[in-house]
Design a protein around this motif. Structure first.
Motif, PDB file in Angstrom:
ATOM      1  N   GLN A   1      20.424 -28.656   7.119  1.00  0.00           N
ATOM      2  CA  GLN A   1      21.831 -28.348   7.409  1.00  0.00           C
ATOM      3  C   GLN A   1      22.261 -27.051   6.729  1.00  0.00           C
ATOM      4  OE1 GLN A   1      23.464 -32.181   6.059  1.00  0.00           O
ATOM      5  NE2 GLN A   1      24.546 -32.219   8.009  1.00  0.00           N
TER       6      GLN A   1
ATOM      7  N   TYR B   1      17.160 -33.422   5.165  1.00  0.00           N
ATOM      8  CA  TYR B   1      18.192 -33.106   6.133  1.00  0.00           C
ATOM      9  C   TYR B   1      19.236 -32.183   5.513  1.00  0.00           C
ATOM     10  CZ  TYR B   1      21.605 -33.566   9.840  1.00  0.00           C
ATOM     11  OH  TYR B   1      22.496 -33.294  10.846  1.00  0.00           O
TER      12      TYR B   1
ATOM     13  N   GLU C   1      19.817 -39.410   9.871  1.00  0.00           N
ATOM     14  CA  GLU C   1      20.929 -38.464   9.778  1.00  0.00           C
ATOM     15  C   GLU C   1      20.917 -37.464  10.943  1.00  0.00           C
ATOM     16  OE1 GLU C   1      19.585 -39.613   5.627  1.00  0.00           O
ATOM     17  OE2 GLU C   1      18.588 -38.786   7.369  1.00  0.00           O
ATOM     18  N   PHE C   2      19.739 -36.909  11.234  1.00  0.00           N
ATOM     19  CA  PHE C   2      19.630 -35.948  12.322  1.00  0.00           C
ATOM     20  C   PHE C   2      19.995 -36.614  13.644  1.00  0.00           C
ATOM     21  CE2 PHE C   2      17.535 -33.566  15.646  1.00  0.00           C
ATOM     22  CZ  PHE C   2      17.733 -32.241  15.277  1.00  0.00           C
ATOM     23  N   TRP C   3      19.430 -37.789  13.877  1.00  0.00           N
ATOM     24  CA  TRP C   3      19.692 -38.476  15.146  1.00  0.00           C
ATOM     25  C   TRP C   3      21.167 -38.846  15.285  1.00  0.00           C
ATOM     26  CZ3 TRP C   3      15.585 -41.895  17.815  1.00  0.00           C
ATOM     27  CH2 TRP C   3      14.433 -41.131  18.035  1.00  0.00           C
ATOM     28  N   ALA C   4      21.811 -39.205  14.189  1.00  0.00           N
ATOM     29  CA  ALA C   4      23.241 -39.533  14.242  1.00  0.00           C
ATOM     30  C   ALA C   4      24.066 -38.296  14.602  1.00  0.00           C
ATOM     31  CB  ALA C   4      23.704 -40.104  12.902  1.00  0.00           C
ATOM     32  N   ASP C   5      23.705 -37.163  14.039  1.00  0.00           N
ATOM     33  CA  ASP C   5      24.460 -35.931  14.293  1.00  0.00           C
ATOM     34  C   ASP C   5      24.131 -35.289  15.638  1.00  0.00           C
ATOM     35  OD1 ASP C   5      25.770 -36.178  11.895  1.00  0.00           O
ATOM     36  OD2 ASP C   5      24.615 -34.614  10.870  1.00  0.00           O
ATOM     37  N   TYR C   6      22.938 -35.534  16.155  1.00  0.00           N
ATOM     38  CA  TYR C   6      22.506 -34.859  17.388  1.00  0.00           C
ATOM     39  C   TYR C   6      22.121 -35.841  18.496  1.00  0.00           C
ATOM     40  CZ  TYR C   6      22.916 -30.786  14.537  1.00  0.00           C
ATOM     41  OH  TYR C   6      23.436 -29.816  13.733  1.00  0.00           O
ATOM     42  N   ASP C   7      22.767 -36.994  18.493  1.00  0.00           N
ATOM     43  CA  ASP C   7      22.667 -37.958  19.584  1.00  0.00           C
ATOM     44  C   ASP C   7      21.227 -38.297  19.970  1.00  0.00           C
ATOM     45  OD1 ASP C   7      23.848 -39.704  21.412  1.00  0.00           O
ATOM     46  OD2 ASP C   7      23.859 -38.197  23.005  1.00  0.00           O
TER      47      ASP C   7
ATOM     48  N   CYS D   1      13.449 -34.333  12.134  1.00  0.00           N
ATOM     49  CA  CYS D   1      14.179 -34.373  13.411  1.00  0.00           C
ATOM     50  C   CYS D   1      14.249 -35.783  14.002  1.00  0.00           C
ATOM     51  CB  CYS D   1      13.634 -33.354  14.417  1.00  0.00           C
ATOM     52  SG  CYS D   1      12.176 -33.801  15.314  1.00  0.00           S
TER      53      CYS D   1
ATOM     54  N   THR E   1      22.299 -23.873  15.197  1.00  0.00           N
ATOM     55  CA  THR E   1      22.406 -25.317  15.012  1.00  0.00           C
ATOM     56  C   THR E   1      21.105 -25.798  14.383  1.00  0.00           C
ATOM     57  OG1 THR E   1      21.428 -25.861  17.146  1.00  0.00           O
ATOM     58  CG2 THR E   1      23.843 -25.542  17.091  1.00  0.00           C
TER      59      THR E   1
END
Length: 134
Positions: free
Chosen positions: A25, A21, A75-81, A71, A34
């Motif tokens: 980023q 991740y 971490e990804f899910w936390a940042d991108y709902d 994806c 993004t």
């Protein structure tokens, strides 16, 4: 060589089976996209290269499995709902469909030819790569 604004390190990491991740980023920041858009762009590149016979099914499938893993990471899910990028999802599912034989198909059926190729062709006909929209 990739024809994309995506950092080539992402593709190399995906070829090796693991995209961190942190790398995603960093590459997103450098590209001005993004992280979800960058994943979609890279997935589109994978689909395009596969369709053009520049990479084989096994390489494309391995890359998409690695992109999928990042994806759906915490971490990804936390940042991108908890959102999976749509092109990444479609390309991943197309390659996933070619990974196994179905009981309803004859033994001579090649799932890559029957399922993956048409799904990739349809996706490429419908989508414009993100980088070309900039």
């Amino acid at each position: 060589m990739m024809n994309s604004s995506a950092d080539p390190r992402l593709y190399e990491a995906a070829q090796n089976g693991c995209v961190s991740y942190a790398l995603l980023q960093e590459a997103a920041i450098q590209s001005g996209l993004t992280a979800p858009d960058l994943l979609d762009e890279l997935s589109y590149v994978v689909a395009s290269r596969y369709s053009a016979n520049e990479i084989d099914f096994e390489e494309a499938d391995a890359v998409m499995n690695a992109l999928w893993a990042v994806c759906v990471s915490r971490e990804f899910w936390a940042d991108y709902d908890r959102t999976i990028p749509p092109v990444t999802n479609a390309v991943y599912l197309a390659f996933d469909a070619g990974e196994y034989h179905r009981e309803s198909d004859s033994p001579s059926t090649d799932p890559e030819i029957k399922y993956t190729r048409p799904l990739i062709d349809a996706l490429l006909a419908e989508h414009v790569p993100i980088g070309s929209r900039l």
